[in-house]
Write a protein that holds these residues in place. Structure first.
Motif, PDB file in Angstrom:
ATOM      1  N   PRO A 397       0.799  -1.226   0.067  1.00  0.00           N
ATOM      2  CA  PRO A 397      -0.171   0.007   0.148  1.00  0.00           C
ATOM      3  C   PRO A 397       0.824   1.234   0.227  1.00  0.00           C
ATOM      4  O   PRO A 397       2.093   1.202   0.381  1.00  0.00           O
ATOM      5  CB  PRO A 397      -0.911  -0.097   1.233  1.00  0.00           C
ATOM      6  CG  PRO A 397      -0.022  -0.878   2.182  1.00  0.00           C
ATOM      7  CD  PRO A 397       1.005  -1.864   1.325  1.00  0.00           C
ATOM      8  N   HIS A 398       0.293   2.315  -0.232  1.00  0.00           N
ATOM      9  CA  HIS A 398       1.170   3.616  -0.543  1.00  0.00           C
ATOM     10  C   HIS A 398       0.251   4.663  -0.119  1.00  0.00           C
ATOM     11  O   HIS A 398      -1.053   4.586  -0.429  1.00  0.00           O
ATOM     12  CB  HIS A 398       1.653   3.819  -1.818  1.00  0.00           C
ATOM     13  CG  HIS A 398       2.904   2.933  -2.582  1.00  0.00           C
ATOM     14  ND1 HIS A 398       3.969   2.598  -1.903  1.00  0.00           N
ATOM     15  CD2 HIS A 398       2.481   1.746  -3.391  1.00  0.00           C
ATOM     16  CE1 HIS A 398       4.718   1.668  -2.156  1.00  0.00           C
ATOM     17  NE2 HIS A 398       3.718   1.045  -3.147  1.00  0.00           N
ATOM     18  N   CYS A 447       4.749   9.786  -1.959  1.00  0.00           N
ATOM     19  CA  CYS A 447       3.924   8.627  -1.109  1.00  0.00           C
ATOM     20  C   CYS A 447       4.696   9.475   0.242  1.00  0.00           C
ATOM     21  O   CYS A 447       5.626   9.785   0.529  1.00  0.00           O
ATOM     22  CB  CYS A 447       4.652   7.364  -1.488  1.00  0.00           C
ATOM     23  SG  CYS A 447       4.210   6.133  -0.126  1.00  0.00           S
ATOM     24  N   MET A 449       4.496   7.261   2.946  1.00  0.00           N
ATOM     25  CA  MET A 449       5.735   6.216   3.518  1.00  0.00           C
ATOM     26  C   MET A 449       6.863   7.053   3.269  1.00  0.00           C
ATOM     27  O   MET A 449       7.484   6.934   1.934  1.00  0.00           O
ATOM     28  CB  MET A 449       5.398   5.226   2.891  1.00  0.00           C
ATOM     29  CG  MET A 449       4.297   4.164   3.486  1.00  0.00           C
ATOM     30  SD  MET A 449       2.788   4.448   2.513  1.00  0.00           S
ATOM     31  CE  MET A 449       1.529   3.256   3.484  1.00  0.00           C
ATOM     32  N   HIS A 452       9.795   5.378   1.202  1.00  0.00           N
ATOM     33  CA  HIS A 452       9.278   5.175  -0.107  1.00  0.00           C
ATOM     34  C   HIS A 452       9.412   6.481  -0.888  1.00  0.00           C
ATOM     35  O   HIS A 452      10.053   6.387  -2.278  1.00  0.00           O
ATOM     36  CB  HIS A 452       7.710   4.749  -0.283  1.00  0.00           C
ATOM     37  CG  HIS A 452       7.516   3.560   0.026  1.00  0.00           C
ATOM     38  ND1 HIS A 452       6.125   2.957   0.272  1.00  0.00           N
ATOM     39  CD2 HIS A 452       8.177   2.392   0.519  1.00  0.00           C
ATOM     40  CE1 HIS A 452       6.111   1.820   0.862  1.00  0.00           C
ATOM     41  NE2 HIS A 452       7.531   1.251   0.697  1.00  0.00           N
ATOM     42  N   MET A 457       9.544   7.325  -4.795  1.00  0.00           N
ATOM     43  CA  MET A 457       7.874   7.924  -5.173  1.00  0.00           C
ATOM     44  C   MET A 457       7.883   9.170  -5.024  1.00  0.00           C
ATOM     45  O   MET A 457       7.105   9.620  -3.761  1.00  0.00           O
ATOM     46  CB  MET A 457       7.160   6.832  -4.302  1.00  0.00           C
ATOM     47  CG  MET A 457       7.499   5.487  -4.540  1.00  0.00           C
ATOM     48  SD  MET A 457       6.028   4.433  -3.538  1.00  0.00           S
ATOM     49  CE  MET A 457       4.820   4.283  -4.971  1.00  0.00           C
TER      50      MET A 457
END
Ligand code: C2O
Ligand code: CU
Length: 464
Positions: A397-398, A447, A449, A452, A457
């Motif tokens: 998941p992002h 993202c 996160m 990430h 990202m």
């Protein structure tokens, strides 16, 4: 590059002594109240453990809550007393671009010992937050975040207003110090840096007394680097009132679990139904077990009666999304990570194999490109309606966050969902969002996160 713990502490001591004094003077010169990013030691782990060395705004974790009225002007002098350059991003605020606080895009990172004047107006009421936006994967993990609450012009009918910042820390279980490997390849290529010590407002057993029958407004903010909190209520009747600051047209009754991804917020109204002598809870589900995330011991009964379902919060005034048939269509293909299909991608202008990317500690691609480039994902005309398909071709998941503008999710049948600034995208799925590009400037899309974001990202859009 990793520093040893000794080097890190040595550098910190040198900087704090040299950096802080001149700033006091400058802060007075500008008249803006200072907000100082600095090192501190706080009791995070249970009594008996050492204090944890953190970086915090005004030395606190979370930082001091900033509370202002809708439409107010926020003027703060950011003072960097850290051993590392930093900047402050005001997450979710539809802000003037120059104040967005993104190092390397909207401003230069503020060097240790330097200052930056943040001066902006908050157009929307709701629950927002601020956090470091230089080496965020490290600086947010070290504690550089706080709540930014924008109050509605009319009083809201609740007995209490509680900000609950949920977070996790990756601590060495013996020393209670932060794991210093902020760039660990395994975290980057998998679900991100998840902590082993979960807190609310910095407290692993957060608790506050309530009365039966009280209506609380709970402002939940997920400040974790990577953890998706899965939450539920016990002894509380609740409604979701707003997501990512923006009120829902119709409050939604909370039934069962709800996720809160990194960067996301939810405003709940909850009525205490637990009996006097019992406790009500916000629970988190983890590995099939429910644990208290926040505990509300019921110490008395309120004299009034229960209020019944709440009315919606007053709407913020935001340009409505135009006809989707005429909208500009864009795509964001997300690939990479462990167990992904990414064979090669462009890094620094050159095509690299996944193996070469892994050697460079880079793992994720947006449309075949790793990380920020000089060219934006798209250049948008001011006021144009954009629909963006976000395709998650990864095993993880992002939490995809757009700066400067809120969006709505577009369902399969074309229905528009609630306004948000951070979308939880599930591995293997595709989502569509739409927004009006009405805020000029350079806006990051990444993202949340944070490991990430640091390993590929991250991109941006340019609103002319
Ligand atoms: Cu809350 Cu670009 O971040
Ligand atoms: Cu991600």
């Amino acid at each position: 590059m990793r520093q040893t713990r000794r080097q890190f502490l040595g550098a910190t001591a040198a900087f704090s002594a040299a950096a802080i004094a001149p700033h006091r003077l400058m802060a007075q010169a500008s008249g803006f109240a200072p907000i100082t990013a600095r090192t501190a030691a706080v009791q995070l782990a249970p009594e008996g453990y050492a204090k944890t060395d953190i970086w915090g705004y005004d030395g606190a974790m979370p930082g001091p809550t900033i509370r202002v009225q809708q439409g107010a002007r926020v003027q703060r002098e950011f003072v960097n007393a850290l051993p590392q350059a930093s900047s402050v991003h005001w997450h979710g605020i539809r802000i003037a671009n120059a104040m967005d606080g993104v190092s390397g895009l909207t401003q230069d990172a503020v060097a240790p010992g330097d200052t930056f004047e943040y001066d902006f107006v908050v157009p929307d009421a709701g629950t927002y937050w601020f956090h470091a936006h230089n080496r965020s994967f490290e600086q947010v993990a070290r504690g550089l975040h706080g709540a930014l609450i924008v109050e509605e012009p009319v009083a809201v009918d609740v007995d209490r207003d509680e900000v609950l910042v949920v977070d996790d820390w990756l601590l060495n279980p013996e020393t209670a110090q932060l794991d210093p490997d902020f760039e660990a390849a395994h975290d980057r290529s998998h679900a991100g840096r998840s902590g082993n010590f979960i807190v609310t407002n910095g407290d692993y057993e957060f608790s506050t007394d309530v009365k039966k029958g009280d209506r609380l407004r709970l402002r939940l903010i997920n400040a974790a680097n990577a953890r998706i909190f899965v939450l539920s209520l016990a002894g509380l009747d609740g409604w979701a009132m707003a997501y990512d600051g923006m009120p829902l047209a119709q409050p939604e009754k909370i039934e069962g679990d709800f996720p809160l991804a990194p960067g996301q917020r939810v405003d709940l109204f909850v009525d205490v139904t637990a009996e006097v002598g019992e406790s009500a809870y916000v629970l988190r589900t983890l590995d099939g077990q429910n644990m208290p995330q926040a505990t509300f011991p019921v110490t008395a009964a309120s004299t009034g009666s229960m209020r019944g379902a709440p009315d919606a919060l007053p709407a913020n005034t935001i340009a409505e999304i135009g006809d989707l048939a005429d909208a500009r269509s864009l795509i964001l293909n997300m690939e990479g990570g462990a167990m992904g299909q990414l064979e090669a991608a462009i890094l620094d202008g050159e095509r690299r194999t996944f193996r070469q990317l892994a050697d460079a500690n880079q793992f994720w691609a947006f449309n075949g490109v790793i990380g920020m480039t000089d060219t934006p994902l798209a250049t948008l005309a001011r006021g144009e309606t954009v629909r963006l398909t976000i395709k998650n071709d990864t095993a993880f998941p992002h939490a995809i966050h757009l700066h400067g503008m809120h969006f709505r999710e577009v369902a399969q049948d074309g229905q528009l969902g609630p306004m948000r600034d951070t979308l939880l995208s599930i591995g293997g799925q595709s989502n569509e969002i739409a927004f009006v590009a009405d805020n000029p400037g350079k806006w990051l899309l990444h993202c949340h996160m944070l490991t990430h974001a640091a390993s590929g990202m991250m991109t941006w859009v340019d609103v002319a």
